[in-house]
Design a protein around this motif. Structure first.
Motif, PDB file in Angstrom:
ATOM      1  N   ALA A 280      20.098  39.180 -23.196  1.00 29.67           N
ATOM      2  CA  ALA A 280      20.259  40.606 -22.935  1.00 29.67           C
ATOM      3  C   ALA A 280      21.621  40.898 -22.306  1.00 29.67           C
ATOM      4  O   ALA A 280      22.329  41.831 -22.719  1.00 29.67           O
ATOM      5  N   VAL A 281      21.997  40.101 -21.322  1.00 26.31           N
ATOM      6  CA  VAL A 281      23.299  40.289 -20.672  1.00 26.31           C
ATOM      7  C   VAL A 281      24.427  39.947 -21.645  1.00 26.31           C
ATOM      8  O   VAL A 281      25.436  40.657 -21.734  1.00 26.31           O
ATOM      9  N   ALA A 282      24.269  38.864 -22.409  1.00 22.42           N
ATOM     10  CA  ALA A 282      25.299  38.462 -23.372  1.00 22.42           C
ATOM     11  C   ALA A 282      25.517  39.534 -24.433  1.00 22.42           C
ATOM     12  O   ALA A 282      26.660  39.801 -24.836  1.00 22.42           O
ATOM     13  N   HIS A 283      24.447  40.152 -24.900  1.00 20.85           N
ATOM     14  CA  HIS A 283      24.591  41.213 -25.899  1.00 20.85           C
ATOM     15  C   HIS A 283      25.394  42.392 -25.354  1.00 20.85           C
ATOM     16  O   HIS A 283      26.235  42.961 -26.053  1.00 20.85           O
ATOM     17  N   SER A 284      25.160  42.744 -24.112  1.00 19.33           N
ATOM     18  CA  SER A 284      25.899  43.870 -23.536  1.00 19.33           C
ATOM     19  C   SER A 284      27.383  43.534 -23.400  1.00 19.33           C
ATOM     20  O   SER A 284      28.251  44.388 -23.619  1.00 19.33           O
ATOM     21  N   ASP A 290      33.559  42.619 -27.117  1.00 15.44           N
ATOM     22  CA  ASP A 290      33.682  41.708 -28.266  1.00 15.44           C
ATOM     23  C   ASP A 290      33.761  40.244 -27.845  1.00 15.44           C
ATOM     24  O   ASP A 290      34.371  39.422 -28.530  1.00 15.44           O
ATOM     25  N   ILE A 291      33.141  39.901 -26.735  1.00 12.89           N
ATOM     26  CA  ILE A 291      33.060  38.501 -26.329  1.00 12.89           C
ATOM     27  C   ILE A 291      32.117  37.786 -27.292  1.00 12.89           C
ATOM     28  O   ILE A 291      31.000  38.257 -27.532  1.00 12.89           O
ATOM     29  N   PRO A 292      32.536  36.663 -27.891  1.00 12.72           N
ATOM     30  CA  PRO A 292      31.645  35.946 -28.815  1.00 12.72           C
ATOM     31  C   PRO A 292      30.304  35.646 -28.176  1.00 12.72           C
ATOM     32  O   PRO A 292      30.232  35.198 -27.021  1.00 12.72           O
ATOM     33  N   HIS A 293      29.251  35.869 -28.938  1.00 11.06           N
ATOM     34  CA  HIS A 293      27.904  35.775 -28.389  1.00 11.06           C
ATOM     35  C   HIS A 293      27.582  34.377 -27.869  1.00 11.06           C
ATOM     36  O   HIS A 293      27.017  34.214 -26.778  1.00 11.06           O
ATOM     37  N   GLY A 294      27.936  33.345 -28.641  1.00 14.26           N
ATOM     38  CA  GLY A 294      27.640  31.986 -28.208  1.00 14.26           C
ATOM     39  C   GLY A 294      28.355  31.627 -26.923  1.00 14.26           C
ATOM     40  O   GLY A 294      27.792  30.955 -26.052  1.00 14.26           O
ATOM     41  N   LEU A 295      29.590  32.073 -26.793  1.00 10.96           N
ATOM     42  CA  LEU A 295      30.357  31.811 -25.571  1.00 10.96           C
ATOM     43  C   LEU A 295      29.702  32.487 -24.371  1.00 10.96           C
ATOM     44  O   LEU A 295      29.539  31.870 -23.299  1.00 10.96           O
ATOM     45  N   ALA A 296      29.328  33.748 -24.520  1.00 12.80           N
ATOM     46  CA  ALA A 296      28.675  34.464 -23.419  1.00 12.80           C
ATOM     47  C   ALA A 296      27.374  33.775 -23.021  1.00 12.80           C
ATOM     48  O   ALA A 296      27.082  33.591 -21.826  1.00 12.80           O
ATOM     49  N   ASN A 297      26.583  33.368 -24.005  1.00 17.28           N
ATOM     50  CA  ASN A 297      25.337  32.659 -23.701  1.00 17.28           C
ATOM     51  C   ASN A 297      25.597  31.370 -22.940  1.00 17.28           C
ATOM     52  O   ASN A 297      24.911  31.052 -21.963  1.00 17.28           O
ATOM     53  N   ALA A 298      26.588  30.604 -23.402  1.00 17.22           N
ATOM     54  CA  ALA A 298      26.879  29.316 -22.775  1.00 17.22           C
ATOM     55  C   ALA A 298      27.260  29.482 -21.312  1.00 17.22           C
ATOM     56  O   ALA A 298      26.811  28.721 -20.447  1.00 17.22           O
ATOM     57  N   VAL A 299      28.089  30.469 -21.019  1.00 16.39           N
ATOM     58  CA  VAL A 299      28.546  30.690 -19.651  1.00 16.39           C
ATOM     59  C   VAL A 299      27.402  31.195 -18.770  1.00 16.39           C
ATOM     60  O   VAL A 299      27.268  30.797 -17.603  1.00 16.39           O
ATOM     61  N   LEU A 300      26.578  32.056 -19.312  1.00 16.50           N
ATOM     62  CA  LEU A 300      25.497  32.670 -18.530  1.00 16.50           C
ATOM     63  C   LEU A 300      24.299  31.745 -18.318  1.00 16.50           C
ATOM     64  O   LEU A 300      23.595  31.860 -17.300  1.00 16.50           O
ATOM     65  N   ALA A 371      21.243  45.998 -20.777  1.00 16.85           N
ATOM     66  CA  ALA A 371      20.544  44.706 -20.777  1.00 16.85           C
ATOM     67  C   ALA A 371      19.081  44.876 -20.367  1.00 16.85           C
ATOM     68  O   ALA A 371      18.180  44.280 -20.978  1.00 16.85           O
ATOM     69  N   ALA A 372      18.833  45.687 -19.354  1.00 13.66           N
ATOM     70  CA  ALA A 372      17.457  45.922 -18.911  1.00 13.66           C
ATOM     71  C   ALA A 372      16.659  46.638 -19.988  1.00 13.66           C
ATOM     72  O   ALA A 372      15.479  46.329 -20.216  1.00 13.66           O
ATOM     73  N   ARG A 373      17.303  47.571 -20.659  1.00 14.31           N
ATOM     74  CA  ARG A 373      16.627  48.305 -21.733  1.00 14.31           C
ATOM     75  C   ARG A 373      16.245  47.369 -22.879  1.00 14.31           C
ATOM     76  O   ARG A 373      15.178  47.505 -23.470  1.00 14.31           O
ATOM     77  N   GLU A 374      17.116  46.412 -23.184  1.00 14.70           N
ATOM     78  CA  GLU A 374      16.804  45.454 -24.244  1.00 14.70           C
ATOM     79  C   GLU A 374      15.678  44.515 -23.845  1.00 14.70           C
ATOM     80  O   GLU A 374      14.773  44.227 -24.637  1.00 14.70           O
ATOM     81  N   ALA A 375      15.726  44.024 -22.619  1.00 14.84           N
ATOM     82  CA  ALA A 375      14.808  42.969 -22.206  1.00 14.84           C
ATOM     83  C   ALA A 375      13.416  43.472 -21.828  1.00 14.84           C
ATOM     84  O   ALA A 375      12.412  42.797 -22.109  1.00 14.84           O
ATOM     85  N   ASP A 376      13.353  44.608 -21.177  1.00 17.60           N
ATOM     86  CA  ASP A 376      12.082  45.095 -20.645  1.00 17.60           C
ATOM     87  C   ASP A 376      11.552  46.256 -21.481  1.00 17.60           C
ATOM     88  O   ASP A 376      12.299  47.201 -21.732  1.00 17.60           O
ATOM     89  N   PRO A 377      10.315  46.197 -21.927  1.00 18.60           N
ATOM     90  CA  PRO A 377       9.260  45.236 -21.568  1.00 18.60           C
ATOM     91  C   PRO A 377       9.088  44.074 -22.549  1.00 18.60           C
ATOM     92  O   PRO A 377       8.176  43.275 -22.410  1.00 18.60           O
ATOM     93  N   LEU A 378       9.978  43.945 -23.567  1.00 16.43           N
ATOM     94  CA  LEU A 378       9.731  43.020 -24.672  1.00 16.43           C
ATOM     95  C   LEU A 378       9.813  41.553 -24.296  1.00 16.43           C
ATOM     96  O   LEU A 378       8.940  40.759 -24.651  1.00 16.43           O
ATOM     97  N   TYR A 379      10.855  41.142 -23.584  1.00 20.66           N
ATOM     98  CA  TYR A 379      11.090  39.718 -23.365  1.00 20.66           C
ATOM     99  C   TYR A 379      10.166  39.167 -22.276  1.00 20.66           C
ATOM    100  O   TYR A 379      10.189  39.664 -21.134  1.00 20.66           O
ATOM    101  N   PRO A 380       9.385  38.135 -22.586  1.00 16.45           N
ATOM    102  CA  PRO A 380       8.413  37.584 -21.623  1.00 16.45           C
ATOM    103  C   PRO A 380       9.072  36.605 -20.652  1.00 16.45           C
ATOM    104  O   PRO A 380       8.730  35.429 -20.572  1.00 16.45           O
ATOM    105  N   VAL A 381      10.020  37.088 -19.894  1.00 11.96           N
ATOM    106  CA  VAL A 381      10.838  36.263 -19.002  1.00 11.96           C
ATOM    107  C   VAL A 381      10.022  35.724 -17.833  1.00 11.96           C
ATOM    108  O   VAL A 381       8.998  36.305 -17.455  1.00 11.96           O
TER     109      VAL A 381
END
Length: 426
Positions: A280-284, A290-300, A371-381
């Motif tokens: 969710a944070v990486a997508h935002s 335009d930060i590459p998605h895989g890079l953002a995920n890896a760092v986060l 990010a909160a809008r994307e994740a909640d309530p869908l993602y079962p974190v």
């Protein structure tokens, strides 16, 4: 966060989990080479195919591998090569226009997640011409079959070749969002490591860590099944065994093949068990900068896992055991810590930084809200956080020099304000 909203989120997730066995998930047919595509289209979607790809695939010769196979098999096609990183609604509209103008009947997504997601989004717009992509944001908003879709991944990471998701950026607002529905699952996926042979080291690293993030978030969430847990564990094991090897030697085709399997397994896992706050944070960040998605995920990834604390320790310990970096006899806390440390060390060896450039403090509240809008309530974190709690992750991965500059600017403004008050008082 309001306890009643948390209860709503957990109820929503529980209902989705109970419905999992009845959902129409399908696995794409696996092809091992592009040469199998013409025969498949002849049986299922006779007519012209639109290849959705990017200039990088053209320049690397990957498009030619595909088009040569299509020509040899007598399959007609046309090419849209205008996909950009983090594809926008405008990109989708241009590809859709070409599909319609050339009277195409099927889609082939060639590339990384951006190209495959763009092809899916074109299919969604064809299936639902009455809806914008924004209207289809969220889950189960398409509900109609899209044109026959084949995915040809050229990276081993996104898993888009097997997922029900397409991630698109609004060209005007820069809001990056996911469209999730079962018709978006490709009918076939070409898992041929030859398409990844020329992948640069940095992309091999970031897309591999993208796959790891998919597997980990699917596994530690609260909507898993025996099958999705098995897929996730398989993916984690393969990534720990092969990512460093393929990074060190891009010609190691056995390792590249294993990484393609890992990406596929991770994609299958999160298609049914979802992802979490890392995504969710990486997508935002991707939508805004335009930060590459895989890079953002890896760092986060290690940052978010650490903040989950005890709520994810048992599951992270199990993944550490599967990866061969912890034993069953160790405590959950020790195993979890070893896993997080191993992710950080893997990032370091793969040349992935600890921070991301370009994050502006004034953008953080808006991105956290997205990010909160994307994740909640869908993602079962493991733990539910609101937008205000998600803001810390942007600060945690913000470039240290930027933070220093921001603090200096803030102090300068405060000093100027104090000087004005002093002058006014005198």
């Amino acid at each position: 966060m309001n306890i009643f909203y948390k209860a709503y989120c957990r109820t929503y997730q529980a209902i989705l989990r109970m419905g999992l066995p009845a959902l129409p998930y399908r696995a794409p047919e696996i092809l091992r080479s592009a040469g199998e595509i013409p025969g498949l289209l002849e049986k299922n979607a006779r007519g012209r195919a639109l290849i959705v790809t990017d200039r990088g695939c053209v320049e690397a010769g990957l498009l030619k591998i595909l088009t040569d196979a299509l020509k040899e098999g007598g399959q007609s096609y046309t090419v849209f090569d205008g996909v950009v990183s983090n594809p926008t609604t405008d990109t989708v509209d241009k590809a859709l226009s070409k599909f319609t103008r050339e009277k195409c009947v099927s889609l082939i997504g060639l590339g990384g997640g951006s190209s495959m997601d763009c092809a899916k989004a074109v299919g969604a717009r064809i299936a639902r011409p009455d809806k914008t992509l924004g209207d289809m944001e969220g889950i189960l908003r398409i509900r109609k079959e899209i044109p026959y879709l084949i995915s040809v991944p050229t990276t081993a990471g996104t898993g888009s070749e097997t997922t029900l998701a397409a991630v698109i950026t609004d060209a005007r607002t820069r809001h990056k969002y996911a469209i999730n529905d079962f018709p978006l699952i490709p009918r076939a996926a070409v898992l041929d490591p030859e398409f990844t042979r020329t992948l640069p080291k940095n992309m091999t690293a970031s897309t591999g860590m993208d796959a790891l993030t998919h597997a980990v978030e699917a596994y530690i969430g609260r909507s898993t099944t025996r099958e999705t847990r098995a897929w996730a564990v398989r993916a984690v094991k393969l990534i720990f065994e092969n990512l460093q090897d393929v990074y060190d030697d891009g010609e190691n085709m056995e390792a590249r093949s294993n990484m393609m399997e890992a990406a596929y397994c991770a994609g299958a896992a999160f298609s049914q068990s979802y992802v979490g706050y890392v995504h969710a944070v990486a997508h935002s960040l991707g939508g805004q900068y335009d930060i590459p998605h895989g890079l953002a995920n890896a760092v986060l990834l290690p940052v978010v896992l650490e903040c989950y604390g005890s709520s994810a320790q048992k599951k992270l310990h199990r993944l550490a055991v599967a990866a061969g970096i912890a034993s069953h006899e160790e405590s959950a806390a020790a195993g979890s810590e070893k896993f997080i440390c191993a992710v950080r060390e893997m990032n370091r060896r793969l040349g992935i930084p600890e921070t991301l450039p370009g994050i502006k403090e004034e953008d953080i509240p808006m991105m956290a809200a997205y990010a909160a809008r994307e994740a909640d309530p869908l993602y079962p974190v493991p733990v539910i956080w609101g937008a205000d709690q998600l803001e810390r992750f942007y600060y945690a991965v913000m470039d240290r020099q930027q933070i220093s500059i921001a603090m200096k600017v803030d102090r300068s403004e405060n000093n100027a304000s104090a000087d004005k008050k002093t002058a006014a008082g005198s």
